[in-house]
Design an enzyme around this catalytic site. Structure first.
Site, short mmCIF file in Angstrom:
data_model
loop_
_atom_site.label_atom_id
_atom_site.label_comp_id
_atom_site.label_asym_id
_atom_site.label_seq_id
_atom_site.Cartn_x
_atom_site.Cartn_y
_atom_site.Cartn_z
CG ASN A 1 -6.49 -0.25 2.38
OD1 ASN A 1 -5.92 0.13 1.36
ND2 ASN A 1 -5.87 -0.81 3.39
CG HIS B 1 -2.66 3.59 3.11
ND1 HIS B 1 -3.40 3.41 1.96
CD2 HIS B 1 -2.58 2.37 3.70
CE1 HIS B 1 -3.74 2.14 1.87
NE2 HIS B 1 -3.28 1.49 2.91
CB CYS C 1 -0.94 0.00 1.20
SG CYS C 1 -1.96 -1.46 1.26
#
Ligand code: ACO
Length: 322
Positions: A277, A247, A108
């Site tokens: 996400n 994030h 990520c």
């Protein structure tokens, strides 16, 4: 180097928390309270490469350049239908160009890693004009959709930025800090490989396995440390920053970083409510939303920070110059 164009592309299928609770022992209340997520967009009949190419075209258009002014394509991706070639090659084919391409997988945190490596590449290869950095992710294809601990968290999507490397006097990537600690067991996914006549190992296909509490702890710790390191290197403080683009993994992680630095919540942009996400695409999707609604203004100081499986993390201090 500076960011001169952004684009993003999302699947059409919206999956709400209530939809999940029809086949999982979960509830809208639990998911919203623990994560901040109300819905996410999930790939159904789309191909990830189509979302990636759509995001790339929009970024090139936003940059006001043409495809033939792109000199290299970098794609951040964790999983897609191709094991080989890299997704960047598929994107190149579908865009219709002929340039070097490469994939990177920093989970990520891929956008921050991609930005830093593009920055370094532009310094070594002084004739490079523009770099196309695409983050394209379909994490929902790694989930066990019967595991309520994990599948409620993720959504799919793609985003791209065009990085202009021609203005050597005016570098908008001010500081980057990348970090890593070995913690593979806290979050991993093993793919299914073909059997061979020689394989004696037991086959162990495993849908994504995650220790949420470990990740939560490592994420907050790493984000504080990376952002603090960037502040120190740049000689600035949290007060100097206009917006934090973190994030989008859990609103509570974002809030804990905001509380740590004692900064007003308005400076912490988020879209986790409706996207969940989206792995490495989360920061550039957010950036594209903010760019397109006119919230990002020339000269603003931005902090981007992301973390992911590995455990890897990174933060970047960028001045918006578009
Ligand atoms: N619905 C209802 N109950 C649930 C659900 C769900 N979807 N998921 C878990 N629970 C239950 C658990 O089983 C547990 O029950 P128990 O007490 O009977 O055992 C209870 O809720 C509490 O579980 P916790 O693990 O304590 O919940 P927590 O507050 O830690 O929240 C969460 C869990 C949301 C996963 C949190 O730990 C988190 O966000 N961690 C970070 C995860 C992350 O960001 N992952 C990806 C990062 S890396 C990357 O982006 C690829």
């Amino acid at each position: 180097m500076k960011i001169i164009g952004t684009g993003s592309s999302l699947p059409k299928k919206v999956v709400t928390n209530d939809m999940l609770s029809t086949f999982l022992d979960t509830s809208d209340e639990w998911i919203v309270t623990r994560t901040g997520i109300s819905s996410r967009k999930v790939i159904s009949d789309e191909r990830l490469e189509d979302l990636a190419v759509d995001a790339a075209r929009k970024a090139i258009e936003d940059a006001g350049i043409t495809l033939d002014e792109i000199d290299i394509i970098i794609c951040s991706n964790v999983v897609n239908e191709f094991v080989t070639p890299g997704l960047s090659c598929v994107i190149q084919r579908d865009l219709g160009t002929k340039v070097p391409t490469m994939d990177l997988n920093a989970a990520c945190a891929g956008f921050i890693y991609g930005l830093d490596f593009a920055h370094g590449y532009s310094m070594v290869h002084k004739d490079v004009r523009n770099i196309l950095l695409v983050c394209a992710e379909e994490p929902t294809r790694m989930m066990n959709w019967a595991d309520r601990n994990v599948c409620v968290l993720f959504g799919d999507g793609a985003a791209a930025v065009v990085l202009d490397c021609t203005d050597k006097e005016n570098d908008c990537i001010k500081e980057v800090k990348l970090s890593g600690v070995p913690a593979v067991e806290s979050l991993y996914y093993k793919r299914n490989l073909e059997p061979t006549p020689f394989i004696t190992k037991e086959k162990e296909p495993v849908p994504i396995t995650m220790n949420g509490r470990d990740i939560f702890r490592m994420a907050t710790r790493a984000a504080f440390a990376d952002i603090t390191a960037v502040f120190e290197k740049a000689g600035i403080t949290a007060e100097d920053i206009d917006y934090f683009l973190l994030h989008q993994a859990n609103i509570r992680i974002i809030e804990s970083i905001q509380n740590h630095f004692g900064i007003s919540p308005e400076k912490f942009l988020h879209n986790i409510e409706h996207l969940g996400n989206t792995s490495s695409a989360s920061v550039p999707i957010l950036m594209d939303e903010m760019n397109r609604c006119g919230r990002l203004k020339k000269g603003q100081k931005l902090i981007m920070s992301a973390f992911g499986a590995g455990f890897v993390s990174g933060a970047a201090y960028v001045v918006w110059d578009k």
